[in-house]
Design a protein around this motif. Structure first.
Motif, mmCIF file in Angstrom:
data_model
loop_
_atom_site.group_PDB
_atom_site.id
_atom_site.type_symbol
_atom_site.label_atom_id
_atom_site.label_comp_id
_atom_site.label_asym_id
_atom_site.label_seq_id
_atom_site.Cartn_x
_atom_site.Cartn_y
_atom_site.Cartn_z
ATOM 1 N N SER A 12 0.798 -1.147 0.006
ATOM 2 C CA SER A 12 -0.041 0.030 -0.070
ATOM 3 C C SER A 12 0.892 1.318 0.024
ATOM 4 C CB SER A 12 -0.992 -0.041 1.114
ATOM 5 O OG SER A 12 -0.203 -0.020 2.472
ATOM 6 N N LEU A 13 1.985 0.992 0.659
ATOM 7 C CA LEU A 13 2.821 2.357 0.519
ATOM 8 C C LEU A 13 3.436 2.459 -0.909
ATOM 9 C CD1 LEU A 13 5.173 1.969 3.912
ATOM 10 C CD2 LEU A 13 3.758 3.593 3.274
ATOM 11 N N CYS A 14 3.634 1.516 -1.578
ATOM 12 C CA CYS A 14 3.969 1.728 -2.848
ATOM 13 C C CYS A 14 3.073 2.178 -4.021
ATOM 14 C CB CYS A 14 4.461 0.208 -3.619
ATOM 15 S SG CYS A 14 6.034 -0.376 -3.022
ATOM 16 N N ARG A 15 1.554 1.736 -3.517
ATOM 17 C CA ARG A 15 0.660 2.411 -4.215
ATOM 18 C C ARG A 15 0.486 3.790 -3.940
ATOM 19 N NH1 ARG A 15 -3.999 3.770 -2.422
ATOM 20 N NH2 ARG A 15 -4.069 2.624 -0.733
ATOM 21 N N ILE A 16 0.493 4.297 -2.730
ATOM 22 C CA ILE A 16 0.695 5.766 -2.349
ATOM 23 C C ILE A 16 1.658 6.447 -3.127
ATOM 24 C CG2 ILE A 16 0.851 7.231 -0.170
ATOM 25 C CD1 ILE A 16 -0.379 5.196 1.439
ATOM 26 N N GLY A 17 2.964 5.827 -3.011
ATOM 27 C CA GLY A 17 4.115 6.614 -3.572
ATOM 28 C C GLY A 17 3.761 6.587 -5.206
ATOM 29 N N GLN A 18 3.033 5.578 -5.814
ATOM 30 C CA GLN A 18 2.813 5.896 -7.239
ATOM 31 C C GLN A 18 1.950 6.759 -7.434
ATOM 32 O OE1 GLN A 18 0.889 2.404 -8.854
ATOM 33 N NE2 GLN A 18 0.709 3.058 -11.001
ATOM 34 N N PHE A 32 6.495 16.291 -2.780
ATOM 35 C CA PHE A 32 7.964 15.665 -2.632
ATOM 36 C C PHE A 32 8.399 15.362 -1.370
ATOM 37 C CE2 PHE A 32 9.007 17.464 -6.999
ATOM 38 C CZ PHE A 32 9.562 16.241 -7.559
ATOM 39 N N ARG A 33 7.787 16.002 -0.245
ATOM 40 C CA ARG A 33 8.169 15.677 1.198
ATOM 41 C C ARG A 33 7.472 14.381 1.452
ATOM 42 N NH1 ARG A 33 6.441 20.753 3.573
ATOM 43 N NH2 ARG A 33 7.692 22.167 2.035
ATOM 44 N N LYS A 34 6.372 14.236 0.967
ATOM 45 C CA LYS A 34 5.473 13.038 1.103
ATOM 46 C C LYS A 34 6.050 11.822 0.513
ATOM 47 C CE LYS A 34 0.706 11.235 0.385
ATOM 48 N NZ LYS A 34 -0.673 11.434 -0.090
ATOM 49 N N LEU A 35 6.697 11.898 -0.731
ATOM 50 C CA LEU A 35 7.268 11.061 -1.417
ATOM 51 C C LEU A 35 8.532 10.534 -0.707
ATOM 52 C CD1 LEU A 35 7.003 9.200 -4.250
ATOM 53 C CD2 LEU A 35 8.550 10.790 -5.067
ATOM 54 N N ARG A 36 9.352 11.461 -0.114
ATOM 55 C CA ARG A 36 10.481 11.095 0.660
ATOM 56 C C ARG A 36 10.115 10.261 1.950
ATOM 57 N NH1 ARG A 36 15.387 9.606 0.402
ATOM 58 N NH2 ARG A 36 16.015 11.701 -0.563
ATOM 59 N N LEU A 37 8.833 10.714 2.396
ATOM 60 C CA LEU A 37 8.523 9.928 4.037
ATOM 61 C C LEU A 37 7.966 8.427 3.349
ATOM 62 C CD1 LEU A 37 6.271 12.644 5.538
ATOM 63 C CD2 LEU A 37 8.415 11.678 6.179
ATOM 64 N N ASP A 66 0.610 12.782 -9.093
ATOM 65 C CA ASP A 66 0.292 14.047 -8.627
ATOM 66 C C ASP A 66 1.318 14.956 -8.823
ATOM 67 O OD1 ASP A 66 -2.239 13.119 -7.799
ATOM 68 O OD2 ASP A 66 -1.712 13.158 -5.603
ATOM 69 N N ILE A 67 2.755 14.372 -8.670
ATOM 70 C CA ILE A 67 3.816 15.407 -8.926
ATOM 71 C C ILE A 67 3.945 15.763 -10.331
ATOM 72 C CG2 ILE A 67 6.337 15.399 -8.919
ATOM 73 C CD1 ILE A 67 6.509 14.216 -6.171
ATOM 74 N N ARG A 80 4.322 25.309 -4.080
ATOM 75 C CA ARG A 80 4.184 24.926 -2.514
ATOM 76 C C ARG A 80 3.612 23.372 -2.537
ATOM 77 N NH1 ARG A 80 0.562 24.266 1.266
ATOM 78 N NH2 ARG A 80 -1.185 25.085 -0.172
ATOM 79 N N GLN A 81 2.493 23.176 -3.318
ATOM 80 C CA GLN A 81 1.989 21.824 -3.343
ATOM 81 C C GLN A 81 3.036 20.933 -3.725
ATOM 82 O OE1 GLN A 81 -1.489 22.130 -5.524
ATOM 83 N NE2 GLN A 81 -2.776 23.268 -3.804
#
Length: 179
Positions: free
Chosen positions: A31-37, A88-93, A42-43, A82-83
């Motif tokens: 699920s983390l990989c799905r969130i990352g995708q 990018f911070r979310k992707l790093r997490l 979005d990026i 800003r978004q």
């Protein structure tokens, strides 16, 4: 973008039992990989919007330009940037959490992931290869038979279609002669 619900985030107290709350907080690697995708998508989308805004902006090169429009577009651009930094911070997490989850896994050597035939294979491997070859040959023969039957059926259907076409042609010709 949707993220998995966290226990206590917008939920009434007691909505989850202890183990369900624990399961809701723990997110597996898939699920983390799905969130990352989704975050990467979005990026990309935000970046395309930024380039679209930049394409539509005019450079202040002395031409009379409405400052209100310029300020509005500049505000939109800053908001997108800003978004984008938040994404990018979310992707790093997500990346760090995936690495943390996979840290205990033993890396599998590449040689084990790619099947190949060794030259000094044992007799057991030869028997396995021979049975696989026999199975593949039998399967190929069956496929050839099915293809042959399929071609015959196609020829029969073509003949029937031709006969029907000729019959319809004759009926139309007779109707035309009667009128």
């Amino acid at each position: 973008m949707s993220t998995p619900p966290l226990a206590g985030a917008g939920m009434p107290p007691g909505a989850f039992s202890g183990t369900q709350a624990q399961a809701a907080r723990e997110v597996n690697t898939a699920s983390l990989c799905r969130i990352g995708q989704e975050t990467v998508q979005d990026i990309v989308f935000r970046t395309m919007e930024i380039f679209q805004l930049l394409r539509n902006m005019q450079l202040p090169n002395g031409v009379t330009y409405h400052t209100g429009t310029y300020q509005d577009r500049l505000g939109k651009l800053q908001e997108h940037l800003r978004q984008l930094s938040i994404l990018f911070r979310k992707l790093r997490l997500v990346y760090d959490k995936c690495n943390e989850n996979c840290a205990g896994l033993d890396p599998v050597p590449i040689e084990q992931l790619i099947p190949y035939v060794e030259e000094d294979g044992s007799k057991h491997d030869d028997r396995g290869a021979a049975s696989q070859l026999r199975f593949a040959t039998e399967e190929r023969r069956e496929i050839m038979e099915v293809n042959k039957k399929l071609k015959q059926k196609n020829q029969q259907l073509k003949q029937i279609m031709d006969q029907l076409r000729n019959l319809i042609w004759d009926i139309n010709a007779m109707l035309a002669m009667r009128n």
